[in-house]
Design a protein around this motif. Structure first.
Motif, PDB file in Angstrom:
ATOM      1  N   PRO A   1       0.783  -1.140   0.035  1.00 19.77           N
ATOM      2  CA  PRO A   1      -0.032   0.116   0.080  1.00 19.77           C
ATOM      3  C   PRO A   1       0.917   1.202   0.085  1.00 19.77           C
ATOM      4  O   PRO A   1       1.971   1.285   0.627  1.00 19.77           O
ATOM      5  CB  PRO A   1      -0.882  -0.161   1.376  1.00 19.77           C
ATOM      6  CG  PRO A   1      -0.065  -0.999   2.237  1.00 19.77           C
ATOM      7  CD  PRO A   1       0.896  -1.649   1.364  1.00 19.77           C
ATOM      8  N   ASP A   2       0.492   2.246  -0.760  1.00 18.54           N
ATOM      9  CA  ASP A   2       0.874   3.424  -0.415  1.00 18.54           C
ATOM     10  C   ASP A   2       2.609   3.676  -0.913  1.00 18.54           C
ATOM     11  O   ASP A   2       3.442   3.820  -0.197  1.00 18.54           O
ATOM     12  CB  ASP A   2       0.837   4.275   0.781  1.00 18.54           C
ATOM     13  CG  ASP A   2       1.346   5.547   0.886  1.00 18.54           C
ATOM     14  OD1 ASP A   2       1.333   6.158  -0.307  1.00 18.54           O
ATOM     15  OD2 ASP A   2       1.484   6.127   2.092  1.00 18.54           O
ATOM     16  N   ALA A   3       2.782   2.814  -2.088  1.00 24.04           N
ATOM     17  CA  ALA A   3       4.202   2.761  -2.560  1.00 24.04           C
ATOM     18  C   ALA A   3       5.227   3.809  -2.448  1.00 24.04           C
ATOM     19  O   ALA A   3       6.119   3.652  -1.759  1.00 24.04           O
ATOM     20  CB  ALA A   3       4.247   1.818  -3.947  1.00 24.04           C
ATOM     21  N   PRO A   4       4.700   4.966  -2.996  1.00 18.64           N
ATOM     22  CA  PRO A   4       5.697   6.273  -2.893  1.00 18.64           C
ATOM     23  C   PRO A   4       6.229   6.382  -1.610  1.00 18.64           C
ATOM     24  O   PRO A   4       7.388   6.587  -1.475  1.00 18.64           O
ATOM     25  CB  PRO A   4       4.882   7.240  -3.583  1.00 18.64           C
ATOM     26  CG  PRO A   4       3.954   6.754  -4.228  1.00 18.64           C
ATOM     27  CD  PRO A   4       3.661   5.396  -3.645  1.00 18.64           C
ATOM     28  N   SER A   5       5.231   6.533  -0.829  1.00 20.98           N
ATOM     29  CA  SER A   5       5.904   6.947   0.861  1.00 20.98           C
ATOM     30  C   SER A   5       6.647   5.518   1.338  1.00 20.98           C
ATOM     31  O   SER A   5       7.859   5.543   2.194  1.00 20.98           O
ATOM     32  CB  SER A   5       4.754   7.296   1.720  1.00 20.98           C
ATOM     33  OG  SER A   5       3.879   6.395   2.001  1.00 20.98           O
ATOM     34  N   MET A   6       6.188   4.537   1.059  1.00 16.38           N
ATOM     35  CA  MET A   6       6.780   3.130   1.702  1.00 16.38           C
ATOM     36  C   MET A   6       8.097   2.832   1.246  1.00 16.38           C
ATOM     37  O   MET A   6       9.147   2.471   1.794  1.00 16.38           O
ATOM     38  CB  MET A   6       5.806   2.011   1.309  1.00 16.38           C
ATOM     39  CG  MET A   6       6.448   0.836   2.161  1.00 16.38           C
ATOM     40  SD  MET A   6       5.354  -0.509   2.176  1.00 16.38           S
ATOM     41  CE  MET A   6       4.183  -0.300   3.356  1.00 16.38           C
ATOM     42  N   ALA A   7       8.501   3.577  -0.005  1.00 14.84           N
ATOM     43  CA  ALA A   7       9.828   3.223  -0.848  1.00 14.84           C
ATOM     44  C   ALA A   7      10.831   4.230   0.109  1.00 14.84           C
ATOM     45  O   ALA A   7      11.929   3.715   0.017  1.00 14.84           O
ATOM     46  CB  ALA A   7       9.754   3.735  -2.217  1.00 14.84           C
TER      47      ALA A   7
END
Lengths: 545, 308
Positions: free
Chosen positions: A146-152
């Protein structure tokens, strides 16, 4: 499976072990192939050589210790066994990738997970930075994070075990390899997470047509995802075939033994104990960790919140739950290896929760525990006989009497009494666990606590130790508290079940009714997540008989 | 679940193919070379009286500052003259340096071994207690940190200055700064071993704490302590020589390698032999002990396994 293209073809692979080992070859004359869009499970017990097979394909074996001596490994028709490291390095990641068992240690803790995925692209492609970043988000979304940009931008310690394993899969898939090797990728995960990861791997394989080589010891997992199965034992291939063939038509005794060792999820009928006073009970048992810090209040973890349980003589209470549910905390409080913060622990009516160490000593013999790890539960420097007699001799039993009883107990647990003067390293895991049970029985306890006592054992050995535990419970009229994360195991041995989640008891009741008609949402999720729950493992065996 | 419980027969028991620690020790080159050198020096100190007829403390003013190989005459108590060769020359008081070096090995080895034994024994005790009882830990370890903050040589000098120069004072003065190192080592081992399930099992069968420490925890500290002990022995020999050289160690008439060098310091440019010979022996001894320690660490420390 429309595409029958062979991705991985292993022929007559033999890998030699170093000279002083217990056998000559780690694996011997292994041959099988993995087609595109197919999941091949290599299944076997510990020491079967399944991991060596996977590592040989990746070229990850320590060069001086494991040397391939015969055979060939073809990846898309090209020989990759014994090719130079630089060529192999190029293949890894681009055409084959691997995910490992331990998601905690497989990621670098000081690099953001997004950068760890991007590293693959940086090394193997000439993408620009923005292209790379876009691709990182794309693969992260591909593995349902979920929410790939922030998890990256987060570090591995900020993610859960399941999320880390998804990152590992994302790294492996970043370059869309033809072959994905998964070495026990779900063994270290909780059942619910395991179910999600298995679904993910199956989904990816379907969407991308990746060939998957899946290493596991768990036939439940095999039943859930495999197209084809390769059974290995002691470095040799027992047989291979389709999933359906293995489950229903296999005539190899070893395969059938493996399959029938998977405990069914349906509890056998047991007479419910309602008579008699509980010998062990707790009342609003509370354990909190990390309450006080030097500088203000630290993070507080409620490992056990007002836990109430009751066990009668001759009865087994199962405590099930995922990691962090507080089930081990309860066990360790009852044995008083840790001190509870509040509540009562009643052993035969006597509250031991607040006793001082000195006052506790005479009570210690009434409650005994068997731990999970058979390799660490016995002092490696003391003979097993000395370990068994230690307890009774603490309470004034003479040496001769204690050793005489130890010999009897060795027979009770199914070991030769002559083995008393041997050291723990001379025994296998299952045998050590039997010794630990003997050590506990030597104290003539009223209550026996088994804290994940069979979790570290191979399935075939697991069944035997379970049998033994049930036998001693009957013969010695013990109250048993059986702690496990495995619902299949719990179904077989427990009279009543207590389900814990985050330190709280969410459901409690007779095993049969909890399994047949779970009341709490969480219990239902746990039951649904058990791998291979739709497969009847006894069906095939009886069909062959 | 229909498995039978079968008794385990002897042939089912796993056999270990790993060679015993003694075999691995005997195969290690560092242990062989170090052990060989060390035993030569040990024999030299034990049989010093057979190696030289001279008394290392005999002053002979007429034979002052002679170069190595000097042949002089001496008179014994009955007045008979006899010929002697000063193989390593003589010092400012005409004492035979060879005799002093050979006898000096005794002091060096006594200091080295005594310091190693004392600091390991005291350090192990404190470390066990500090590692196992958390409340002791907080107090003891702060004290040990404080002790470690003072440079060993300064601490030793002040301790000797306080109690006066003697062999015992020097041994104690060198042991004290080594103790915190042993305490830290033992404490870290205890901290990891006390979490082992077999220790918890021992607690739950009611084993008293002192027996848990003695039976289950202490054996795990032995191999790291053997290694640490050899390194302490080596550095103690060096430290003793430094203290003697600085004139704050063992009284100057006693032959120690440090004293001989201190004695020769003033005439070093003209008569280097007074420093050269004891220096060689000092370096060889410390080298031998350190090689022995390295080899022991390589064979006994499980973390080093497979690296060589």
């Amino acid at each position: 499976m429309n595409d029958p293209r062979t991705v991985l073809d292993i022929k007559g692979l033999t890998v030699r072990l170093p000279k002083d080992s217990d056998r000559e070859n780690a694996i011997e004359d292994i041959s099988f192939c993995v087609n595109a869009g197919e999941i091949v499970c290599v299944v076997g017990e510990s020491g079967s050589g399944k991991s060596v097979t996977a590592q040989t394909v990746m070229g990850l074996n320590p060069p001086d210790q494991l040397t391939p001596t015969a055979g060939s490994i073809l990846l898309n028709g090209d020989e990759i066994l014994n090719i130079p490291q630089p060529m192999l390095r190029k293949l890894r990641g681009e055409r084959m990738a691997m995910i490992f068992q331990e998601p905690m240690t497989a990621l670098n803790p000081v690099i953001r997970v997004g950068d760890q995925i991007a590293e693959m692209l940086e090394i193997h492609t000439d993408m620009s930075v923005s292209e790379r970043n876009a691709r990182v988000i794309e693969v992260m979304e591909d593995v349902n994070l979920p929410d790939a940009p922030s998890m990256a931008k987060s570090y591995p310690h900020q993610l859960s075990g399941g999320q880390r394993q998804r990152i590992m899969i994302a790294i492996a898939l970043a370059l869309e390899p033809d072959l994905l090797i998964a070495d026990e990728p779900t063994t270290a995960l909780d059942v619910t997470t395991q179910a999600q990861i298995l679904d993910l791997i199956k989904d990816i394989q379907r969407r991308h047509g990746t060939a998957v080589l899946f290493i596991t010891h768990d036939f439940g997992v095999v039943a859930q995802i495999a197209d084809k199965v390769v059974v290995m034992r002691n470095g040799q291939m027992v047989e291979q075939g389709t999933m359906d063939h293995m489950l229903h038509h296999s005539i190899e005794p070893y395969t059938r033994m493996l399959i029938s060792s998977v405990p069914p999820l349906i509890p056998p009928k047991r007479a419910l104990m309602t008579k008699g006073k509980p010998i062990l009970s707790t009342q609003s048992l509370v354990k909190t960790y990390g309450a006080k810090g030097w500088f203000g209040k630290g993070r507080v973890v409620h490992a056990a919140k007002r836990v109430e349980l009751e066990v009668r003589r001759g009865e087994t209470l199962g405590v099930v739950g995922e990691s962090g549910s507080g089930k081990s905390t309860v066990a360790r409080c009852i044995v008083r290896l840790i001190n509870p913060n509040g509540g009562e622990i009643l052993i035969d009516g006597k509250d031991i929760a607040g006793l001082s160490q000195k006052a506790l000593r005479p009570v210690r013999k009434d409650v005994q525990i068997v731990f999970q790890d058979p390799y660490r539960s016995l002092n490696p420097r003391r003979s097993v006989g000395k370990s068994i007699v230690e307890g009774p001799m603490n309470f004034g039993v003479s040496k001769t009497a204690a050793f005489k009883r130890a010999r009897d107990l060795m027979e009770v647990v199914g070991l030769s009494p002559n083995a008393l003067d041997r050291y723990p390293h001379q025994f296998s895991g299952g045998q050590r666990q039997r010794i630990c049970i003997a050590r506990a029985l030597a104290m003539e306890p009223d209550v026996l606590i088994a804290d994940e006592a069979v979790s570290a054992l191979d399935v075939s050995v697991q069944a035997q130790v379970l049998e033994l535990l049930d036998q001693v419970r009957k013969d010695f009229d013990l109250a048993m508290l059986f702690i496990t994360h495995d619902l299949r195991v719990a179904a077989q041995i427990c009279d009543r079940i207590m389900v814990m989640k985050l330190g709280e008891v969410v459901e409690q009741g007779p095993t049969a009714s909890v399994y047949a008609n779970p009341q709490h949402e969480y219990t239902r999720i746990l039951l649904d997540a058990a791998p291979g729950r739709d497969v009847d493992f006894t069906a095939g065996v009886s069909a062959v008989r | 679940m229909n498995t039978e419980v079968l008794p385990v027969e002897d042939d089912e028991i796993v056999k270990s193919n790993k060679p015993s620690p003694w075999v691995r020790l005997a195969k290690n080159t560092s242990v062989r070379v170090g052990g060989f050198l060390f035993s030569i020096i040990l024999l030299m100190s034990l049989f010093a009286s057979l190696l030289t007829p001279l008394d290392p403390t005999d002053i002979n003013p007429s034979n002052r500052l002679k170069p190595p190989g000097y042949e002089g005459t001496l008179r014994d108590n009955d007045g008979n003259k006899y010929q002697v060769t000063a193989r390593m020359g003589t010092d400012t008081l005409g004492r035979d340096i060879y005799a002093r070096v050979v006898y000096g090995a005794r002091i060096s080895l006594i200091v080295g071994i005594a310091v190693a034994l004392i600091s390991v024994a005291v350090g192990t005790f404190i470390g066990l207690v500090a590692g196992y009882f958390r409340w002791v830990d907080a107090i003891v370890m702060r004290f040990m940190d404080g002790l470690m903050a003072i440079p060993a040589i300064l601490l030793a000098i002040s301790l000797v200055a306080l109690s006066g120069a003697s062999l015992t004072a020097v041994i104690i003065a060198i042991s004290v700064p080594e103790i915190p190192r042993v305490v830290r080592l033992v404490r870290s081992i205890v901290l990891s071993i006390r979490e082992e399930p077999y220790v918890e099992a021992a607690i739950s069968v009611g084993t008293p704490t002192y027996l848990i420490l003695w039976r289950h925890v202490l054996p795990n500290t032995i191999s790291p302590l053997i290694v640490q002990g050899t390194f302490i022995c080596g550095s103690a020999i060096l430290l003793e020589a430094i203290l003697s050289f600085l004139g704050v160690g063992i009284p100057p008439e006693t032959p120690t390698w440090g004293n001989i060098m201190a004695e020769g310091r003033d005439f070093f440019q003209i008569y280097p032999h007074a420093i050269f010979f004891p220096g060689i022996f000092l370096s060889l001894t410390v080298l031998a002990i350190n090689m022995l320690g390295d080899g022991l660490r390589d064979t006994l420390d499980p973390r080093m396994e497979g690296k060589f």
